[in-house]
Design a protein around this motif. Sequence first.
Motif, short mmCIF file in Angstrom:
data_model
loop_
_atom_site.label_atom_id
_atom_site.label_comp_id
_atom_site.label_asym_id
_atom_site.label_seq_id
_atom_site.Cartn_x
_atom_site.Cartn_y
_atom_site.Cartn_z
N GLY A 98 -12.14 5.29 -1.04
CA GLY A 98 -11.82 5.22 0.26
C GLY A 98 -10.19 5.31 0.69
N ARG A 99 -9.52 5.51 -0.58
CA ARG A 99 -8.07 5.39 -0.21
C ARG A 99 -7.59 6.68 0.37
N PRO A 100 -6.80 6.87 1.16
CA PRO A 100 -6.19 8.07 1.67
C PRO A 100 -5.45 9.08 0.52
N SER B 123 -8.06 13.08 4.24
CA SER B 123 -8.93 12.78 2.96
C SER B 123 -8.90 11.64 2.08
N PHE B 124 -9.88 11.20 1.70
CA PHE B 124 -9.91 10.20 0.82
C PHE B 124 -10.37 10.19 -0.51
N ASP C 249 0.83 -1.27 -0.06
CA ASP C 249 -0.03 0.07 -0.25
C ASP C 249 0.94 1.35 0.05
N VAL C 250 0.73 1.99 -1.12
CA VAL C 250 1.86 3.14 -1.15
C VAL C 250 1.64 4.26 0.03
N SER C 251 0.28 4.27 0.56
CA SER C 251 0.03 5.31 1.40
C SER C 251 0.78 5.02 2.64
N GLU D 252 1.69 14.49 3.70
CA GLU D 252 1.71 13.33 2.63
C GLU D 252 0.49 13.81 1.81
N VAL D 253 0.89 13.29 0.39
CA VAL D 253 -0.10 13.37 -0.68
C VAL D 253 0.10 12.04 -1.26
N VAL D 254 -1.06 11.44 -1.62
CA VAL D 254 -1.07 9.95 -2.11
C VAL D 254 -1.93 10.19 -3.49
#
Lengths: 653, 351
Positions: free
Chosen positions: A469-471, A464-465, A444-446, A501-503
């Motif tokens: 539903g992924r951050p 935020s997602f 999971d990259v996040s 962080e930004v994903v």
Amino acid sequence: MFAQEHEASPSSQICRRAVIADSEEDWASLLSRAGLAELLRSKAAPKQAEEGGTPVIRILVDLAADAGQARRVEALIDALLACGPARIEIAASADSSTKVAANRDVYALSDIAGYRYHSEGGNEYDIIDLADDQRADIFPAGSVLHGTPGSGAWIDADIRIVYATARFDGLDGFGGALNTLICALPKADKDLHYRLRRDAGEVVAALLDATPPDLTLLEWIDPQRSVDSVIRVVGSSPLLVDMAAALKFGLDPFALPVLAQVARVRPPPVDFILDGDLTALAMHSVPSAIERKGRASQGASEALARLAQGWTRRLDPTAFPVLRTLDAQALRVLAPSDATVGRGLQPTIAAALGAAAHGLEAWQTLFAKDTLVQRTVTLDIDPGAVPETEYARMLDELESLAPIARAAPERADGLRWRKWDRAVLFAFERTLPIPFDHFVAAVDVSRAISFMNDYLGGVIVAASFDDQGRPIRQAERNLYLPQPNYLALYGGKPIDVSKIEVVSYAADEHRLTWKTLNSSNGSAEADDGFVSFARSDFGTQVTIVGKQLFTLPPVWQMFDLSLWPAVEEPLTTMAYHTFFDRTLNNFEALVEGRDVRLGRDPDVDSAHPSVAIEETLARLAQRASPFVEKLKPKTARPAPADADGFVHVVPGA
Amino acid sequence: MKLAVTGAGGLIGANIVRVALARGHEAVALRRPGGTREALRGTEAVIVEADMLGASEAIVAACTGADAIVHCAATFAYGRDAHDLHRIAVDGTKAMLHAAKHAGVPRVVVTSSSVVFGYSEDRSIINESAGLADPAGQPAYVAAKIAQDLAALALAEKLGITLVLACPTMSVGATCSALGPSNGLIVAYLADRTRSTFLGGCNIVSAEDVGHGHVILAERGSASQHYLLGSGNLHWRDIHALISDFTGTGGPYCELGSGLSWLAASFEEGRALLAGEMPMTTREQAGMIGRYYWYDSARAAALGYAPRPARAALLEAVSWLVGSHHVARETRATLRLSDEVWQHRFASRAA
């Protein structure tokens, strides 16, 4: 929150005040003088207004304190009930820091301590074990205690009171109200869970947020009972009470680790009042700075701290029988003593144990990482409070730096780096023969940073997602072992950085970009970058680009390595090459379904260090026994002749 | 054919069960009580817990109706108590032969070891015609295996049972719950940061192929015959170089004789004693350094035994071990697997 109610309440003046008494002024008088009797009445009033309502007052105590504690607490109960009717309960929980008494539950301990369920004034009270009613979801995400239970009884009390006896035999050399607050938490192994795997100051701060006490009382009475050696401090805030007590003991309050950490994250009001004589008492039992530093240093090694903690406790051995031979022997030699010789030895012993703990920590960092205990921390950034422009600026900054890093000379297999504003600007690329979809499903990259090499623990909170539903915006605080690891030999600290962080999740690339906003232990000046997993013909291309500037230990700061590129370049290349090699191995391990977390999971039971040492000694003795047997004489030694030349023998022997 | 396999929780026993089932036989897997079922997970074998030195009724009941018994139950270890090894090897085998007689099983394959034929110091390749080695001066495990074979041959003749002796060489590969000396040598090399190799050599074979060999012997091995079950003869430095190639460790960098190996093994035994663990290598094993345990499996090949090459056996073993709990996380973090290992791992998972 309750803390905010305190701030806004009319009693705010009381809340920013601690009152100090140098004589045995009775509780009723002291509470009244501090204005706390009135505060208690106002807190109890709503409950009393209910039909048949009686407020429940719970008094948190550390049961392993001095033997006279029970009578003084009972006197306090009489004083409290003089303010109005209430149900009073003494609240405690088992604490392994008094491991010599670890075989005692709360009720046995309270019996030993002399609690009788009724006071001199004829008032009855009860005793409760705070571990009996454990409740989850008390501590919010980002809290150092998130995911661990709290005590329902402590939360539900109408009035929470902390009664502390000052002591000088703990890990930081001073234990007051803040340290006693830890007794409100239910886990028995308090050293491990609330002082070693977590920062005790962060734990106390989390408790103050979730369950702030209404009243705090601290007492210290010299064992010799001289009239001038009594200190009583009362207040609403445990922080202010401990500050006042520390001043009376002649200590710099902010040199006490727990107090300093609480004051850093939850500072006292700027207009606080310490009301009373703040002249320090001349007290020989207060540990010296060397001794306190030595004790605090013992925390560097979880095993040694837990081992030595019991050896320096001042406990009555008749009331608290020692469980293990090793502890008994160590206590005999090392326990605090009132004798001049004993007092003189304490700083030396503490300093030696502290140095040994640092040595052990360095050994574990280099050669036995899986014996280190995993750490849990508080997130010290509110990701929701970070404006979107800050995230956007971070992305732009990293986009600008990436081509500069990629154009750096290749130093090793896939690793490029160059210097940029004193920091190391690096780019690392490697393709793993693992299909992209398979890879990103497993890694999971996040959470990619927590999968990197030498990650000791941390916390991630999403802000935020995306629609799946992924951050996509989050904040993270993480702890790594010192980089490179050998810096641990020179006192290098774990790297402790808090980041935003930004994903992003594209069809052919998942990416995490981060920027460090804070390093609470000053271990990093910069740690910004991105990690990308991209689809390639040969599998998954992993790219890590970043800019890092870590603080070197003082010994290394004496040499400006940038003046010696022939030394700096191979050291830097080796450090990054090792780090990325091992990080990619962690990614591979995740694909294989193996755990990559470094260190020992503290939630999994393990033998106490003294038990482990005793078992090792037993094994050695067992292995040595055949040799010992061989050394014994084969035949019985002949009995010596008596004065007349006769040798006496027993028939049949 | 219905096979009863003792020691089915071990590396070779589990592979025999799997191969037997794959070849369409029925299998009853007898394993030590209390052990894990990891090695037999996913098989359709009937699993029976029985102690070979305990109640014989349970063993007789489990073996009744079998066409053959394959007796693998043993302790494969160096540096252990000689009396214990002898008791388990000899008394356990005798107990099993008596159980076979009571259960009416006409045919028994006993797992012996290639080391019963000794070793060479001049790199010559040994076959079954060399005869059993002199147990004097041999490691306790080797002496126990020689004693086991002699006792089994004598008792089988007396009981009228057809006995075949399987002698696997260093068997490496998947599906063992405990780490034995063979796979242990790979793990020890991966954990050794000095990447040291030894003088001498050995014969490497896939545990799965050894499983095949046992089933072939159960089907058509000749009575009272030993059959070596091995594959390629390699120097230790070549074995370690292959492991390094598969795992990207580099090395081996230095070649140790028996003296230095003995010192290293002493250190490892001391470390294990302090840590309360089993040592990864022992002084007894160090005493075997410099010797050539090279064997020829022509007799088994004549029955159809066709093992994969030693390199493929090592690739299979390494691929499995690096994903197992036997390789410590810290050790695994230092490895960079070759594409070949990755492909093997993906292929195994897909299968």
